[in-house]
Design a protein around this motif. Structure first.
Motif, PDB file in Angstrom:
ATOM      1  N   ALA A  31      41.102  43.702  48.324  1.00 36.86           N
ATOM      2  CA  ALA A  31      41.090  43.878  49.776  1.00 36.86           C
ATOM      3  C   ALA A  31      39.728  43.601  50.396  1.00 36.86           C
ATOM      4  CB  ALA A  31      41.535  45.296  50.136  1.00 36.86           C
ATOM      5  N   LEU A  32      38.675  43.585  49.609  1.00 38.29           N
ATOM      6  CA  LEU A  32      37.326  43.414  50.158  1.00 38.29           C
ATOM      7  C   LEU A  32      36.773  42.015  49.915  1.00 38.29           C
ATOM      8  CD1 LEU A  32      35.776  46.854  49.152  1.00 38.29           C
ATOM      9  CD2 LEU A  32      37.065  46.237  51.197  1.00 38.29           C
ATOM     10  N   ASN A  33      37.679  41.037  49.746  1.00 36.31           N
ATOM     11  CA  ASN A  33      37.283  39.654  49.477  1.00 36.31           C
ATOM     12  C   ASN A  33      36.473  39.532  48.189  1.00 36.31           C
ATOM     13  OD1 ASN A  33      38.572  38.467  51.672  1.00 36.31           O
ATOM     14  ND2 ASN A  33      36.856  38.893  53.037  1.00 36.31           N
ATOM     15  N   GLN A  34      36.739  40.430  47.258  1.00 34.87           N
ATOM     16  CA  GLN A  34      36.105  40.400  45.947  1.00 34.87           C
ATOM     17  C   GLN A  34      37.190  40.358  44.881  1.00 34.87           C
ATOM     18  OE1 GLN A  34      34.058  44.127  46.588  1.00 34.87           O
ATOM     19  NE2 GLN A  34      32.110  43.100  46.966  1.00 34.87           N
ATOM     20  N   SER A  35      36.804  40.265  43.633  1.00 36.32           N
ATOM     21  CA  SER A  35      37.783  40.291  42.557  1.00 36.32           C
ATOM     22  C   SER A  35      38.592  41.590  42.601  1.00 36.32           C
ATOM     23  CB  SER A  35      37.077  40.181  41.203  1.00 36.32           C
ATOM     24  OG  SER A  35      38.005  40.383  40.148  1.00 36.32           O
ATOM     25  N   ALA A  36      39.861  41.499  42.238  1.00 39.12           N
ATOM     26  CA  ALA A  36      40.729  42.670  42.155  1.00 39.12           C
ATOM     27  C   ALA A  36      40.550  43.412  40.830  1.00 39.12           C
ATOM     28  CB  ALA A  36      42.186  42.256  42.324  1.00 39.12           C
ATOM     29  N   TRP A  37      39.512  43.065  40.088  1.00 37.72           N
ATOM     30  CA  TRP A  37      39.242  43.696  38.791  1.00 37.72           C
ATOM     31  C   TRP A  37      37.820  44.251  38.764  1.00 37.72           C
ATOM     32  CZ3 TRP A  37      43.107  43.960  35.136  1.00 37.72           C
ATOM     33  CH2 TRP A  37      44.205  43.118  35.321  1.00 37.72           C
ATOM     34  N   THR A  38      37.675  45.416  38.173  1.00 36.36           N
ATOM     35  CA  THR A  38      36.342  46.009  37.991  1.00 36.36           C
ATOM     36  C   THR A  38      36.113  46.303  36.508  1.00 36.36           C
ATOM     37  OG1 THR A  38      36.105  46.941  40.203  1.00 36.36           O
ATOM     38  CG2 THR A  38      34.963  48.090  38.430  1.00 36.36           C
ATOM     39  N   TRP A  39      34.929  45.925  36.048  1.00 35.73           N
ATOM     40  CA  TRP A  39      34.541  46.144  34.650  1.00 35.73           C
ATOM     41  C   TRP A  39      34.144  47.595  34.447  1.00 35.73           C
ATOM     42  CZ3 TRP A  39      35.003  43.940  30.108  1.00 35.73           C
ATOM     43  CH2 TRP A  39      34.137  44.285  29.064  1.00 35.73           C
ATOM     44  N   GLU A  40      34.713  48.195  33.390  1.00 36.66           N
ATOM     45  CA  GLU A  40      34.372  49.580  33.050  1.00 36.66           C
ATOM     46  C   GLU A  40      33.588  49.534  31.743  1.00 36.66           C
ATOM     47  OE1 GLU A  40      33.980  53.386  31.973  1.00 36.66           O
ATOM     48  OE2 GLU A  40      35.405  52.218  30.757  1.00 36.66           O
TER      49      GLU A  40
END
Length: 582
Positions: free
Chosen positions: A153-162
């Motif tokens: 939703a924030l014009n960024q990847s829909a994935w976050t590295w943990e």
């Protein structure tokens, strides 16, 4: 229609008033709206002629996305109140003949939810599979990459590295809103118990279901098609909306809703085909009562840019209304009627004119347009007094919504002054914050939002609160508020308005929006009640004639927003409704 499962279809007679709790009414002078504030205004709400309240998220939450990031489905956000306050709200609504529905946000939770905290501990945790985790991909040069190219939703990847477990998790919204894995049976059925039945047992009458077509993700989570070659991350709506098991899940939920005779209205993005919408809301399928289909809110918005503004014509507005008024004909489905909600700009500013001299006429015009349309009618807080978008003079630091903040941040990163000016223009027109300013109750400081006028609200009140407020309009028989009350009473009196068949008149007219309403299943030649609505969407005087099939000169005016009431002509932003009995 009353099938054996006990559904009464009461929602087809509902007029729903949406309350956004943070901005509605502050009872304890902390600058934030609360449940006791809502309770204190229930007589006012009932006086409008509505019979259902939709309460936006009031669950415990870190408030990264204004409560759509839920950390506990069975607790209330403390500034709003307690479970006891919610029980009181339910009782007080029912005592006034008002039903109460809540927001159901079950595509994702907050990253602070206990389930996600467990899920990220290690790969063998029992709740690991309750969320969507995937290993990294690597480029030819060894660079770590997300599992696919979906955009969040924030014009960024829909994935976050943990870092701890060395995997990515999926979030179609903000990184603080990880998506749940609905394919996990235990996760799904726990949601049914903890988020749905918990509240139905307490007396809630149904739910507005957030992002209702995202739960079933496609097998293999494939890349989205590249629609913006200049962007790293692509819009994946065509891939992850309406997934392969969506209807299976909704029929499981529908069994629960039927048991409580609960209504549901689903938020259904990216579903343009009528036949696909009907699968969600056919009564015989027992999935959802109805859905919000967003063609009308997409008018004036670029398909590839959440806030970028584009022009639209009255003809486009007419055709969108016609499409979603007539799509149910010959079916057992039911539509919704809305122009505003917590995610949309104010209707007067978007569809009519918010020049100070036009606001009252524009507010009445849009009220008249809506009360004649078939379906469950939704009114958003402040719409009934003609609240408008915030002034263009506001700076970017006045906006609170995470999407607006990030949109401006991205524009600032591009550097040019012209880019920033355009970004602020676009935000001012489309921003969700336009609907989230405090309700304007009086002309006291901050619109009387708090009991103590010295209290500063969590968000700035629209500058026009001194002229647009409930207290002033209560004393004015020509106000937008008075017109809404009258219009809703007329709608209640004539079933034809909320349940008849829609026929567009004068499709090509560039200034007038005209339509006829006929009894369900009738033809224009058959006898019975019919209505004619004429709306002047312009700043000039317009003339018209009442069609013979709507009674011609024999039709009688039942709603009139005009100043002089002269038959056959309408001033700027005025409308009129006729009823004819054959």
């Amino acid at each position: 229609m009353t099938p054996q499962d006990g559904r009464t279809f009461w929602f087809r007679d509902a007029v729903v008033y949406q309350i956004w709790p943070a901005s509605y009414k502050d009872s304890n002078n902390d600058g934030i709206g609360d449940i006791q504030g809502i309770i204190s205004t229930l007589d006012y709400v009932a006086s409008l002629g509505v019979n259902t309240i939709w309460l936006s998220p009031m669950y415990d939450s870190p408030q990264i996305d204004m409560g759509y990031d839920i950390s506990d489905y069975q607790a209330v956000y403390p500034p709003y109140g307690t479970l006891s306050d919610m029980d009181e709200l339910i009782r007080e609504c029912h005592a006034r003949g008002i039903k109460l529905i809540l927001d159901l946000v079950i595509n994702h939770t907050s990253d602070q939810h206990a389930w996600f905290q467990e899920s990220k501990k290690d790969k063998t945790n029992p709740k690991r599979d309750w969320y969507i985790w995937r290993p990294a991909k690597y480029s030819a040069t060894g660079e770590r990459r997300p599992p696919n190219n979906w955009r969040g939703a924030l014009n960024q990847s829909a994935w976050t590295w943990e870092e701890h477990t060395q995997e990515y998790y999926l979030h179609l919204f903000t990184p603080q809103q990880p998506d749940l894995n609905w394919a996990n049976d235990e996760c799904r059925h726990t949601l049914y118990r903890d988020a749905i039945e918990f509240w139905l047992k307490r007396g809630v009458n149904g739910f507005r279901v957030d992002t209702v077509n995202l739960y079933s993700k496609p097998e293999g989570l494939p890349d989205a098609p590249i629609t913006d070659p200049n962007a790293e991350w692509q819009n994946g709506d065509s891939v992850f909306c309406n997934g392969p098991r969506m209807h299976e899940y909704l029929q499981e939920m529908g069994t629960i809703f039927a048991r409580y005779d609960a209504m549901t209205v689903g938020e259904l993005p990216s579903t343009p085909r009528v036949e696909d919408v009907l699968r969600y809301i056919s009564a015989s399928r027992n999935e959802l009562s109805q859905v919000f289909q967003f063609d009308i809110s997409a008018l004036g918005r670029s398909p590839d840019d959440f806030y970028a503004r584009s022009d639209f014509s009255l003809q486009q507005l007419k055709e969108v209304v016609e499409r979603w008024q007539r799509f149910i004909e010959g079916t057992d489905a039911w539509p919704t009627v809305f122009l505003e909600n917590h995610d949309l700009p104010r209707a007067i500013s978007k569809y009519a004119s918010d020049r100070p001299e036009d606001i009252t006429a524009s507010g009445k015009l849009l009220a008249l347009m809506q009360v004649g349309l078939t379906g469950t009618l939704y009114i958003y807080q402040g719409q009934e007094i003609g609240m408008t978008n915030v002034p263009r003079s506001w700076g970017h630091d006045e906006y609170k919504d995470v999407i607006a903040i990030n949109y401006y941040r991205d524009a600032a990163a591009r550097g040019s002054k012209e880019t920033l000016v355009k970004a602020l223009d676009d935000i001012n027109f489309h921003a969700r914050d336009n609907a989230r300013t405090p309700v304007q109750w009086t002309s006291a400081p901050h619109g009387g939002f708090s009991e103590d006028p010295a209290t500063t609200p969590w968000m700035r009140t629209n500058d026009n609160y001194t002229s647009i407020n409930v207290a002033a309009q209560e004393q004015d028989k020509s106000s937008v508020l008075a017109f809404y009350r009258h219009a809703l009473a007329v709608r209640k009196k004539h079933d034809l308005l909320g349940k008849g068949e829609f026929r567009l008149v004068g499709r090509e007219h560039e200034k007038l929006f005209m339509y006829i309403k006929l009894p369900q299943g009738s033809s224009e030649e058959e006898k019975g009640e019919r209505a004619f609505v004429v709306l002047n969407f312009s700043s000039e005087m317009q003339t018209y004639t009442v069609p013979e099939e709507a009674g011609g000169e024999e039709a009688n005016v039942v709603l009139d927003s005009s100043v002089d009431g002269k038959r056959g002509s309408l001033g700027p932003w005025e409308g009129r409704m006729y009823i004819y009995h054959t």
